[in-house]
Write a protein that holds these residues in place. Sequence first.
Motif, PDB file in Angstrom:
ATOM      1  N   ASP A  94     -38.844   1.954  32.193  1.00  0.00           N
ATOM      2  CA  ASP A  94     -38.622   0.778  32.255  1.00  0.00           C
ATOM      3  C   ASP A  94     -38.437  -0.169  31.071  1.00  0.00           C
ATOM      4  O   ASP A  94     -38.064  -0.069  30.024  1.00  0.00           O
ATOM      5  N   TYR A  95     -38.145  -1.964  31.672  1.00  0.00           N
ATOM      6  CA  TYR A  95     -37.589  -2.702  30.695  1.00  0.00           C
ATOM      7  C   TYR A  95     -38.265  -2.714  29.500  1.00  0.00           C
ATOM      8  O   TYR A  95     -39.632  -3.579  30.877  1.00  0.00           O
ATOM      9  N   VAL A  96     -39.117  -3.567  28.156  1.00  0.00           N
ATOM     10  CA  VAL A  96     -40.319  -3.805  28.366  1.00  0.00           C
ATOM     11  C   VAL A  96     -40.053  -5.267  27.014  1.00  0.00           C
ATOM     12  O   VAL A  96     -39.405  -4.543  26.455  1.00  0.00           O
ATOM     13  N   ARG A  97     -41.036  -6.226  27.558  1.00  0.00           N
ATOM     14  CA  ARG A  97     -40.508  -7.716  26.593  1.00  0.00           C
ATOM     15  C   ARG A  97     -41.069  -6.743  25.098  1.00  0.00           C
ATOM     16  O   ARG A  97     -42.378  -6.787  25.228  1.00  0.00           O
ATOM     17  N   LEU A  98     -40.699  -6.928  24.528  1.00  0.00           N
ATOM     18  CA  LEU A  98     -40.945  -6.933  22.814  1.00  0.00           C
ATOM     19  C   LEU A  98     -41.063  -8.782  22.123  1.00  0.00           C
ATOM     20  O   LEU A  98     -40.905  -8.729  22.216  1.00  0.00           O
ATOM     21  N   SER A  99     -43.256  -8.500  21.410  1.00  0.00           N
ATOM     22  CA  SER A  99     -42.731  -9.512  21.061  1.00  0.00           C
ATOM     23  C   SER A  99     -42.167  -9.600  19.093  1.00  0.00           C
ATOM     24  O   SER A  99     -41.387  -8.912  19.521  1.00  0.00           O
ATOM     25  N   PRO A 100     -42.101 -11.209  18.853  1.00  0.00           N
ATOM     26  CA  PRO A 100     -41.319 -11.165  17.530  1.00  0.00           C
ATOM     27  C   PRO A 100     -41.826  -9.950  16.427  1.00  0.00           C
ATOM     28  O   PRO A 100     -40.980  -9.475  16.343  1.00  0.00           O
ATOM     29  N   ALA A 101     -42.072 -10.401  16.767  1.00  0.00           N
ATOM     30  CA  ALA A 101     -43.353  -8.779  15.487  1.00  0.00           C
ATOM     31  C   ALA A 101     -42.587  -7.586  15.680  1.00  0.00           C
ATOM     32  O   ALA A 101     -42.413  -7.290  14.683  1.00  0.00           O
ATOM     33  N   ALA A 102     -42.625  -7.120  17.307  1.00  0.00           N
ATOM     34  CA  ALA A 102     -42.611  -5.906  18.105  1.00  0.00           C
ATOM     35  C   ALA A 102     -40.696  -5.656  17.545  1.00  0.00           C
ATOM     36  O   ALA A 102     -40.113  -4.863  16.967  1.00  0.00           O
ATOM     37  N   ALA A 103     -40.438  -6.677  18.202  1.00  0.00           N
ATOM     38  CA  ALA A 103     -38.452  -6.780  17.779  1.00  0.00           C
ATOM     39  C   ALA A 103     -37.948  -6.400  16.395  1.00  0.00           C
ATOM     40  O   ALA A 103     -36.966  -6.086  16.213  1.00  0.00           O
ATOM     41  N   ALA A 104     -38.849  -7.771  15.533  1.00  0.00           N
ATOM     42  CA  ALA A 104     -38.237  -7.889  13.944  1.00  0.00           C
ATOM     43  C   ALA A 104     -39.031  -6.324  13.566  1.00  0.00           C
ATOM     44  O   ALA A 104     -37.983  -5.413  12.635  1.00  0.00           O
ATOM     45  N   GLU A 105     -39.603  -5.063  14.002  1.00  0.00           N
ATOM     46  CA  GLU A 105     -39.810  -4.032  13.684  1.00  0.00           C
ATOM     47  C   GLU A 105     -38.677  -3.178  13.876  1.00  0.00           C
ATOM     48  O   GLU A 105     -38.293  -2.296  13.530  1.00  0.00           O
ATOM     49  N   THR A 106     -38.215  -3.343  15.552  1.00  0.00           N
ATOM     50  CA  THR A 106     -37.531  -2.493  16.040  1.00  0.00           C
ATOM     51  C   THR A 106     -36.202  -2.657  15.436  1.00  0.00           C
ATOM     52  O   THR A 106     -35.079  -1.889  15.422  1.00  0.00           O
ATOM     53  N   MET A 107     -35.609  -3.909  15.144  1.00  0.00           N
ATOM     54  CA  MET A 107     -34.476  -4.289  14.166  1.00  0.00           C
ATOM     55  C   MET A 107     -34.694  -3.439  13.245  1.00  0.00           C
ATOM     56  O   MET A 107     -32.834  -3.139  12.315  1.00  0.00           O
ATOM     57  N   ALA A 108     -35.447  -3.764  12.147  1.00  0.00           N
ATOM     58  CA  ALA A 108     -35.468  -2.917  10.972  1.00  0.00           C
ATOM     59  C   ALA A 108     -35.207  -1.709  11.103  1.00  0.00           C
ATOM     60  O   ALA A 108     -34.595  -0.905  10.205  1.00  0.00           O
ATOM     61  N   GLY A 109     -35.864  -0.732  12.235  1.00  0.00           N
ATOM     62  CA  GLY A 109     -35.315   0.597  12.290  1.00  0.00           C
ATOM     63  C   GLY A 109     -33.789   0.718  12.664  1.00  0.00           C
ATOM     64  O   GLY A 109     -33.419   1.440  12.284  1.00  0.00           O
ATOM     65  N   TYR A 110     -33.195  -0.630  13.386  1.00  0.00           N
ATOM     66  CA  TYR A 110     -31.978   0.580  13.988  1.00  0.00           C
ATOM     67  C   TYR A 110     -31.274  -0.247  12.582  1.00  0.00           C
ATOM     68  O   TYR A 110     -29.956   0.377  12.389  1.00  0.00           O
ATOM     69  N   VAL A 111     -31.520  -0.839  11.289  1.00  0.00           N
ATOM     70  CA  VAL A 111     -31.173  -0.897  10.310  1.00  0.00           C
ATOM     71  C   VAL A 111     -30.806  -0.519   9.694  1.00  0.00           C
ATOM     72  O   VAL A 111     -30.006   0.531   8.917  1.00  0.00           O
ATOM     73  N   GLY A 112     -32.653   0.397   8.995  1.00  0.00           N
ATOM     74  CA  GLY A 112     -32.473   1.842   9.149  1.00  0.00           C
ATOM     75  C   GLY A 112     -31.396   3.024   9.536  1.00  0.00           C
ATOM     76  O   GLY A 112     -31.187   3.554   8.519  1.00  0.00           O
ATOM     77  N   MET A 113     -31.713   3.125  10.727  1.00  0.00           N
ATOM     78  CA  MET A 113     -31.111   4.166  11.340  1.00  0.00           C
ATOM     79  C   MET A 113     -28.815   3.827  10.267  1.00  0.00           C
ATOM     80  O   MET A 113     -27.943   4.953  10.172  1.00  0.00           O
ATOM     81  N   THR A 114     -28.415   2.754  10.993  1.00  0.00           N
ATOM     82  CA  THR A 114     -27.449   2.391  10.024  1.00  0.00           C
ATOM     83  C   THR A 114     -27.032   2.437   9.007  1.00  0.00           C
ATOM     84  O   THR A 114     -25.554   3.760   9.206  1.00  0.00           O
ATOM     85  N   PHE A 115     -27.883   2.767   8.016  1.00  0.00           N
ATOM     86  CA  PHE A 115     -28.340   3.178   7.089  1.00  0.00           C
ATOM     87  C   PHE A 115     -27.951   4.486   6.654  1.00  0.00           C
ATOM     88  O   PHE A 115     -26.454   4.469   5.646  1.00  0.00           O
ATOM     89  N   ASP A 116     -28.690   4.841   7.261  1.00  0.00           N
ATOM     90  CA  ASP A 116     -28.424   6.458   7.340  1.00  0.00           C
ATOM     91  C   ASP A 116     -26.652   7.284   8.611  1.00  0.00           C
ATOM     92  O   ASP A 116     -26.830   7.643   7.267  1.00  0.00           O
ATOM     93  N   ALA A 117     -26.267   6.204   8.358  1.00  0.00           N
ATOM     94  CA  ALA A 117     -25.265   6.595   9.079  1.00  0.00           C
ATOM     95  C   ALA A 117     -24.777   6.615   8.645  1.00  0.00           C
ATOM     96  O   ALA A 117     -23.805   7.374   8.240  1.00  0.00           O
ATOM     97  N   LEU A 118     -24.288   5.397   7.644  1.00  0.00           N
ATOM     98  CA  LEU A 118     -23.292   5.020   6.325  1.00  0.00           C
ATOM     99  C   LEU A 118     -23.347   5.636   6.020  1.00  0.00           C
ATOM    100  O   LEU A 118     -22.266   6.757   4.830  1.00  0.00           O
ATOM    101  N   ILE A 119     -24.780   6.958   5.136  1.00  0.00           N
ATOM    102  CA  ILE A 119     -24.885   7.734   4.353  1.00  0.00           C
ATOM    103  C   ILE A 119     -24.167   8.779   4.304  1.00  0.00           C
ATOM    104  O   ILE A 119     -23.539   9.698   3.568  1.00  0.00           O
ATOM    105  N   GLU A 120     -24.439   9.218   5.877  1.00  0.00           N
ATOM    106  CA  GLU A 120     -23.611  10.264   6.500  1.00  0.00           C
ATOM    107  C   GLU A 120     -22.676  10.286   6.399  1.00  0.00           C
ATOM    108  O   GLU A 120     -22.028  11.614   6.796  1.00  0.00           O
TER     109      GLU A 120
END
Length: 434
Positions: free
Chosen positions: A271-297
Amino acid sequence: MEAVLTTLGIVIFVIGLLFSIAWHELGHLSTAKLFGIKVTQYMVGFGKTLWSTKRGDTEYGIKAIPMGGYIRMVGMIPPGDDGKLKQRSSSPWRAMIEDARQASFEDLEPGDEKRLFYTRRPWKRVIVMAAGPVMNLILAIGLFSVVLMGFGQFGPTTVVGVVSECAVPAAEAGQDCPDDAPPTPAAEVGLRPGDRIVSMDGRPIESWTDLQQAIRGLSGPTEMQVVRGGETLTLTPSLISNQVVELDEYGNPVEGSYVEAGFLGIVPTYDYVRLSPAAAAETMAGYVGMTFDALIELPSRIPGLWGAAFQGEERDLESPVGIVGASRIGGEILAQEIPVLDRALIMVNLLAAFNLSLFLFNMIPLLPMDGGHIAGALWESVRRWTARLFRRPDPGPFDVAKLMPVAYVVAIVFIAFSLLVLVADIVNPIRLVQ
């Protein structure tokens, strides 16, 4: 109707991409004007000008090919060591440098001598060049925040969806229970679909990730609390060790890879689960990491792209896509037979991911990307600071024109890669529905 929705989705997504490009260039434009740099053009797109208007010194317009954009600042490159813009040379590399230097001053008019880009202090030039990518980052953060905190992230919850009857290795999941297979700890303790798990071994559980990590790190009798029909119950399953799917650093399952870990035997609801600001920031940091990895690859993806474009090979779902491919995906999303909200959120997430990619790609410290100009300004700052430290003469502005041969090579590689992606997106596109 599907064709109409697909076309509408493509149009909407292209508009979103053009806005992202215009937003990027607005960062450069606003900071350049803030620091008194003369900007003669602000253009969205390349090629033939479809529309333009002039306000003050700047011509604002839209061009025919929506593959990017640019602003034109006067004096991006300093004069040569002799103060001249052009020198005669039989060397093609030298001629390339001097042509770029001369082009940087084409729009120079009397009185503009104090409005040149290269005359600004290095920190101001860093701000001007970083402002474009940062605008994309701001837009990505804003879009992701609206989705994650306003509507939620679609994924597994702490509510039990299915209780597995027997404990089997993950590689054999989905098959009928063997006669000798033991019941799962969840089945033994009487856990039911609809139960919401709120704590495990005394540890509060707020997300599926929390629950998954807790289960995998435990074994033996473990106290857990669940909410069932508004009532909080305490259960004590005896967790066992079992073969489970391995997770990567971002918590995503690694296909075909397994590890031994604690096992309860449940499948969550989604289901859709609303994230707290801290959890959202952690999730977005993960997005940055995955996008960076994709650029390297990216370089390692070229053979697969070539095979998909020219040899009829299957297109990898993780393959890079360009504006054409992303727009096609946007069209497919809008045509899906899923709730309108789901379609809208997927489109917003896709646009946010595009802006995040723009940010990271433009920060690569190579010309002609913005990061190349940032690196040049930072290097100039280091040279001047070192000269002051050792009481040496000011070395003057760093001559980025000397890097133009490298910039042309990088540009040629990028254009070739873009064309390869374009061909693959046309002849063998990534499709959401196979």
